[in-house]
Scaffold this active site. Sequence first.
Site, PDB file in Angstrom:
ATOM      1  N   GLU A  86      12.296   8.425   6.422  1.00  0.00           N
ATOM      2  CA  GLU A  86      12.325   6.964   6.595  1.00  0.00           C
ATOM      3  C   GLU A  86      13.395   6.337   5.693  1.00  0.00           C
ATOM      4  N   LYS A 107       9.529  -0.839   2.946  1.00  0.00           N
ATOM      5  CA  LYS A 107      10.127   0.204   3.807  1.00  0.00           C
ATOM      6  C   LYS A 107      10.353  -0.322   5.224  1.00  0.00           C
ATOM      7  N   HIS A 109       5.512  -3.431  33.303  1.00  0.00           N
ATOM      8  CA  HIS A 109       6.904  -3.155  33.642  1.00  0.00           C
ATOM      9  C   HIS A 109       7.798  -4.317  33.227  1.00  0.00           C
ATOM     10  N   TYR A 163       7.750  12.127   5.711  1.00  0.00           N
ATOM     11  CA  TYR A 163       7.762  10.687   5.994  1.00  0.00           C
ATOM     12  C   TYR A 163       8.752   9.926   5.096  1.00  0.00           C
ATOM     13  N   CYS A 169       1.526   0.228  -0.995  1.00  0.00           N
ATOM     14  CA  CYS A 169       1.937  -0.261   0.328  1.00  0.00           C
ATOM     15  C   CYS A 169       2.745  -1.554   0.213  1.00  0.00           C
ATOM     16  N   CYS A 222       4.889   0.811   2.495  1.00  0.00           N
ATOM     17  CA  CYS A 222       4.975   0.340   3.889  1.00  0.00           C
ATOM     18  C   CYS A 222       5.801  -0.941   4.054  1.00  0.00           C
ATOM     19  N   GLU A 232       4.977   2.094  29.440  1.00  0.00           N
ATOM     20  CA  GLU A 232       4.476   2.372  30.795  1.00  0.00           C
ATOM     21  C   GLU A 232       4.780   3.814  31.212  1.00  0.00           C
TER      22      GLU A 232
HETATM   23  P1  FAD Z   1      -2.446   2.378  -3.889  1.00  0.00           P
HETATM   24  O1  FAD Z   1      -1.997   1.419  -2.843  1.00  0.00           O
HETATM   25  O2  FAD Z   1      -1.435   3.332  -4.415  1.00  0.00           O
HETATM   26  O3  FAD Z   1      -3.089   1.528  -5.059  1.00  0.00           O
HETATM   27  C1  FAD Z   1      -3.518   2.069  -6.269  1.00  0.00           C
HETATM   28  C2  FAD Z   1      -3.376   1.003  -7.351  1.00  0.00           C
HETATM   29  O4  FAD Z   1      -4.101   1.422  -8.507  1.00  0.00           O
HETATM   30  C3  FAD Z   1      -1.945   0.794  -7.799  1.00  0.00           C
HETATM   31  O5  FAD Z   1      -1.655  -0.589  -7.893  1.00  0.00           O
HETATM   32  C4  FAD Z   1      -1.912   1.432  -9.179  1.00  0.00           C
HETATM   33  O6  FAD Z   1      -0.918   0.867 -10.017  1.00  0.00           O
HETATM   34  C5  FAD Z   1      -3.314   1.147  -9.657  1.00  0.00           C
HETATM   35  N1  FAD Z   1      -3.790   2.031 -10.728  1.00  0.00           N
HETATM   36  C6  FAD Z   1      -3.565   3.361 -10.885  1.00  0.00           C
HETATM   37  N2  FAD Z   1      -4.230   3.807 -11.952  1.00  0.00           N
HETATM   38  C7  FAD Z   1      -4.879   2.740 -12.491  1.00  0.00           C
HETATM   39  C8  FAD Z   1      -5.746   2.583 -13.602  1.00  0.00           C
HETATM   40  N3  FAD Z   1      -6.092   3.613 -14.387  1.00  0.00           N
HETATM   41  N4  FAD Z   1      -6.241   1.340 -13.854  1.00  0.00           N
HETATM   42  C9  FAD Z   1      -5.917   0.276 -13.073  1.00  0.00           C
HETATM   43  N5  FAD Z   1      -5.099   0.387 -12.013  1.00  0.00           N
HETATM   44  C10 FAD Z   1      -4.601   1.599 -11.719  1.00  0.00           C
HETATM   45  N6  FAD Z   1       1.105   4.022   4.869  1.00  0.00           N
HETATM   46  C11 FAD Z   1       1.026   3.491   6.099  1.00  0.00           C
HETATM   47  O7  FAD Z   1      -0.083   3.390   6.643  1.00  0.00           O
HETATM   48  N7  FAD Z   1       2.129   3.044   6.779  1.00  0.00           N
HETATM   49  C12 FAD Z   1       3.362   3.121   6.231  1.00  0.00           C
HETATM   50  O8  FAD Z   1       4.334   2.715   6.864  1.00  0.00           O
HETATM   51  C13 FAD Z   1       3.493   3.666   4.936  1.00  0.00           C
HETATM   52  N8  FAD Z   1       4.695   3.724   4.353  1.00  0.00           N
HETATM   53  C14 FAD Z   1       4.799   4.240   3.089  1.00  0.00           C
HETATM   54  C15 FAD Z   1       6.060   4.302   2.513  1.00  0.00           C
HETATM   55  C16 FAD Z   1       6.201   4.834   1.250  1.00  0.00           C
HETATM   56  C17 FAD Z   1       7.587   4.889   0.617  1.00  0.00           C
HETATM   57  C18 FAD Z   1       5.067   5.305   0.533  1.00  0.00           C
HETATM   58  C19 FAD Z   1       5.207   5.867  -0.852  1.00  0.00           C
HETATM   59  C20 FAD Z   1       3.799   5.238   1.104  1.00  0.00           C
HETATM   60  C21 FAD Z   1       3.654   4.708   2.388  1.00  0.00           C
HETATM   61  N9  FAD Z   1       2.420   4.628   3.009  1.00  0.00           N
HETATM   62  C22 FAD Z   1       2.318   4.120   4.278  1.00  0.00           C
HETATM   63  C23 FAD Z   1       1.186   5.105   2.328  1.00  0.00           C
HETATM   64  C24 FAD Z   1       0.380   3.921   1.723  1.00  0.00           C
HETATM   65  O9  FAD Z   1       1.214   3.130   0.916  1.00  0.00           O
HETATM   66  C25 FAD Z   1      -0.787   4.476   0.904  1.00  0.00           C
HETATM   67  O10 FAD Z   1      -1.524   5.360   1.709  1.00  0.00           O
HETATM   68  C26 FAD Z   1      -1.712   3.358   0.413  1.00  0.00           C
HETATM   69  O11 FAD Z   1      -1.032   2.419  -0.368  1.00  0.00           O
HETATM   70  C27 FAD Z   1      -2.870   3.971  -0.384  1.00  0.00           C
HETATM   71  O12 FAD Z   1      -3.707   2.944  -0.863  1.00  0.00           O
HETATM   72  P2  FAD Z   1      -4.663   3.198  -2.136  1.00  0.00           P
HETATM   73  O13 FAD Z   1      -5.486   1.972  -2.243  1.00  0.00           O
HETATM   74  O14 FAD Z   1      -5.326   4.511  -2.022  1.00  0.00           O
HETATM   75  O15 FAD Z   1      -3.668   3.304  -3.375  1.00  0.00           O
HETATM   76  P1  NAP Z   2       4.899  14.874   1.738  1.00  0.00           P
HETATM   77  O1  NAP Z   2       4.441  14.572   3.100  1.00  0.00           O
HETATM   78  O2  NAP Z   2       4.017  15.602   0.817  1.00  0.00           O
HETATM   79  O3  NAP Z   2       6.288  15.689   1.886  1.00  0.00           O
HETATM   80  C1  NAP Z   2       6.985  16.194   0.793  1.00  0.00           C
HETATM   81  C2  NAP Z   2       8.343  16.699   1.271  1.00  0.00           C
HETATM   82  O4  NAP Z   2       9.100  17.125   0.152  1.00  0.00           O
HETATM   83  C3  NAP Z   2       8.257  17.891   2.202  1.00  0.00           C
HETATM   84  O5  NAP Z   2       9.307  17.837   3.131  1.00  0.00           O
HETATM   85  C4  NAP Z   2       8.446  19.072   1.229  1.00  0.00           C
HETATM   86  O6  NAP Z   2       8.974  20.216   1.856  1.00  0.00           O
HETATM   87  C5  NAP Z   2       9.464  18.490   0.288  1.00  0.00           C
HETATM   88  N1  NAP Z   2       9.460  19.072  -1.050  1.00  0.00           N
HETATM   89  C6  NAP Z   2       8.413  19.194  -1.891  1.00  0.00           C
HETATM   90  N2  NAP Z   2       8.822  19.728  -3.066  1.00  0.00           N
HETATM   91  C7  NAP Z   2      10.156  19.958  -2.948  1.00  0.00           C
HETATM   92  C8  NAP Z   2      11.139  20.483  -3.813  1.00  0.00           C
HETATM   93  N3  NAP Z   2      10.826  20.890  -5.042  1.00  0.00           N
HETATM   94  N4  NAP Z   2      12.409  20.579  -3.371  1.00  0.00           N
HETATM   95  C9  NAP Z   2      12.732  20.168  -2.131  1.00  0.00           C
HETATM   96  N5  NAP Z   2      11.851  19.638  -1.257  1.00  0.00           N
HETATM   97  C10 NAP Z   2      10.567  19.545  -1.674  1.00  0.00           C
HETATM   98  O7  NAP Z   2       5.309  13.578   0.938  1.00  0.00           O
HETATM   99  P2  NAP Z   2       5.886  12.151   1.300  1.00  0.00           P
HETATM  100  O8  NAP Z   2       6.961  12.192   2.300  1.00  0.00           O
HETATM  101  O9  NAP Z   2       6.171  11.604  -0.044  1.00  0.00           O
HETATM  102  O10 NAP Z   2       4.666  11.360   1.914  1.00  0.00           O
HETATM  103  C11 NAP Z   2       3.442  11.196   1.207  1.00  0.00           C
HETATM  104  C12 NAP Z   2       2.414  10.546   2.081  1.00  0.00           C
HETATM  105  O11 NAP Z   2       2.697   9.158   2.167  1.00  0.00           O
HETATM  106  C13 NAP Z   2       2.408  11.061   3.507  1.00  0.00           C
HETATM  107  O12 NAP Z   2       1.483  12.106   3.654  1.00  0.00           O
HETATM  108  C14 NAP Z   2       2.022   9.859   4.311  1.00  0.00           C
HETATM  109  O13 NAP Z   2       0.656   9.885   4.646  1.00  0.00           O
HETATM  110  C15 NAP Z   2       2.309   8.675   3.428  1.00  0.00           C
HETATM  111  N6  NAP Z   2       3.410   7.919   4.073  1.00  0.00           N
HETATM  112  C16 NAP Z   2       3.172   7.344   5.284  1.00  0.00           C
HETATM  113  C17 NAP Z   2       4.204   6.683   5.937  1.00  0.00           C
HETATM  114  C18 NAP Z   2       3.955   6.067   7.294  1.00  0.00           C
HETATM  115  O14 NAP Z   2       2.810   5.897   7.663  1.00  0.00           O
HETATM  116  N7  NAP Z   2       4.982   5.726   8.046  1.00  0.00           N
HETATM  117  C19 NAP Z   2       5.441   6.597   5.358  1.00  0.00           C
HETATM  118  C20 NAP Z   2       5.643   7.187   4.123  1.00  0.00           C
HETATM  119  C21 NAP Z   2       4.610   7.851   3.483  1.00  0.00           C
HETATM  120  P3  NAP Z   2       8.024  21.411   2.435  1.00  0.00           P
HETATM  121  O15 NAP Z   2       7.602  20.976   3.810  1.00  0.00           O
HETATM  122  O16 NAP Z   2       8.943  22.563   2.424  1.00  0.00           O
HETATM  123  O17 NAP Z   2       6.863  21.547   1.494  1.00  0.00           O
END
Ligand code: FAD
Ligand code: NAP
Length: 512
Positions: free
Chosen positions: A222, A84, A487, A218, A76, A81, A492
């Site tokens: 985004e 982004k 408003h 997502y 995140c 997040c 609203e």
């Molecule tokens: P993470 O935050 O992924 O943390 C896991 C940590 O563990 C990492 O630092 C990793 O390096 C570390 N780790 C892994 N393996 C090991 C190991 N063996 N030993 C030690 N450390 C290790 N969510 C939202 O709610 N709003 C958003 O707007 C949003 N935007 C997103 C945009 C993008 C591009 C992406 C990819 C995700 C987004 N998400 C968003 C999802 C959100 O980031 C994740 O759901 C959240 O970070 C999950 O938290 P976590 O603690 O499960 O794992």
């Molecule tokens: P995702 O929700 O799993 O979506 C993957 C996308 O890639 C789908 O559109 C899928 O299509 C497509 N895809 C998969 N394999 C493909 C291939 N081989 N060729 C072409 N297209 C392919 O993954 P994500 O967008 O990475 O998001 C992961 C999670 O992160 C989300 O579930 C969300 O919870 C979290 N996230 C949250 C936010 C937020 O809160 N604003 C923002 C970003 C991420 P199909 O539908 O056809 O399978």
Amino acid sequence: MAALCRGKHRWKRTNCLHVLTRNLTGNYDYDLVVIGGGSGGLACSKEAAQLGQKVAVLDYVEPSVKGTKWGLGGTCVNVGCIPKKLMHQAALLGTAVKDAQKYGWQISGPICHDWATMAEAIQNHVRSLNWGHRVQLQDKKVKYLNIKGSLVDEHTVKGQTKAGKETILTAKNIVIATGGRPNYPTQIPGAMEHGLTSDDIFWLKKSPGKTLVVGASYVALECAGFLTGVGLDTTVMVRSIALRGFDQQMAGLVTDYMDAYGTKFAWKCVPKSVDKLSSGALQVTWTDTHTGNEHKDTYDSVLWAVGRAPETKALGLDKLGVQLKRETGKIILGSDESTSVPNIYAFGDIGEGRPELTPTAIKAGKLLARRLAGHSTELMNYDNVPTTVFTPLEYGCVGLSEEEAEKRHGKDGIEVYHAFYKPLEFTVAERDASQCYLKVVCERAGEQKILGLHFTGPNAGEVTQGFAMGFQCGATYSHLLQTVGIHPTCAEELTKVSITKRSGLDATVTGC
Ligand code: FAD
Ligand code: NAP
């Protein structure tokens, strides 16, 4: 903390003795060891320490395939997040600057965007968050170790530094919160060699230029949204539908708006190969699955946004018998975040069936810490989790999509109230508001309990957050109508919605 002897056999002997000692005495180095210092792991470890537990948190970032690295805080903070939303803000400001001229701001010269300035400012902010997390851990007396953790047994974690130095930690309970990493379509030649993922895009020092974004959920939408917004030629390649799992009428509004905003869409197309030309450009070949025809174009960057895989590889879960869901590779969990092995818990993105969202990881982590410290029995409620997609026109929702509500209650069992509205700020700026829409899906009978609430428009996250509380409290359609609006706002409009889809009447809001 016991140092691990390097020689295999010596390690085994030392470890056996160690295990034996603590099994007899019940003494461990820590009450809790958390593997993963992301949203969930940090929240869990800080909460546990505040409740008097002795805690260590291990966080280790494996560089991306492209070599991108970052600091403490997980997905995140570093590659999700936060960067982004800030890049989304950069894009929104571009639109605001254009609107500003209609509001009388005199802007001389062409409006253009400098990626390097934006990226540097955002990266510096992220670094400040990395530092802030370290300070907080120190203040709360959580031991932070920048080592990669794996499980030895249900009370023992082995950590390894980048240089290969090993450490053994024992704990009463172990929590796994290692999140996930982006997938690459490894079957596509050149995908890994020439492509980027969300682990890289926020850390680029130079603009990615003309970009092909593959995927349509997502992350894809985004990223494509802010890339378009900062002026880059951006194409989204969609193999099936956009925003799978979301209300498809709303998904259509999101992509229609992006289309009008300048993002190109290659619908029902699948990439076949990526080749680097002598000019340095990336030539992508793809198949249009509608016609079966093959196409080629060149891009400066290809961003794979094709989903994420749980980060379990290094953990040694199989040796301990921690059960994973075969199809997803995620850890199977009970409602108390317990795994199939006693004393080992997991939550956040690594957990099967859990939403991949930061607030759910944080809340689940805090509640788990309280339960493990014996301070509470409260379980995480994963129902009614609101979310927002930060696309150029934001989309926020809570509860069921119209399709899902229809599936569960039947077409005649639901009433859908809807409205097309025009945000006031769009009027003077003469912006098209065709995709600004809201709908409230209710049970048709009785008190018309709200089943799902959907909103596209400015600040959809802010709007949805407030209504999510009402939803959590079991709000009905009449509760919505009893709510006095503020408003003039977009939110609203939700308190005034009165046209049902069934009536077929024009749902365009006119006047105040
Ligand atoms: P993470 O935050 O992924 O943390 C896991 C940590 O563990 C990492 O630092 C990793 O390096 C570390 N780790 C892994 N393996 C090991 C190991 N063996 N030993 C030690 N450390 C290790 N969510 C939202 O709610 N709003 C958003 O707007 C949003 N935007 C997103 C945009 C993008 C591009 C992406 C990819 C995700 C987004 N998400 C968003 C999802 C959100 O980031 C994740 O759901 C959240 O970070 C999950 O938290 P976590 O603690 O499960 O794992
Ligand atoms: P995702 O929700 O799993 O979506 C993957 C996308 O890639 C789908 O559109 C899928 O299509 C497509 N895809 C998969 N394999 C493909 C291939 N081989 N060729 C072409 N297209 C392919 O993954 P994500 O967008 O990475 O998001 C992961 C999670 O992160 C989300 O579930 C969300 O919870 C979290 N996230 C949250 C936010 C937020 O809160 N604003 C923002 C970003 C991420 P199909 O539908 O056809 O399978």
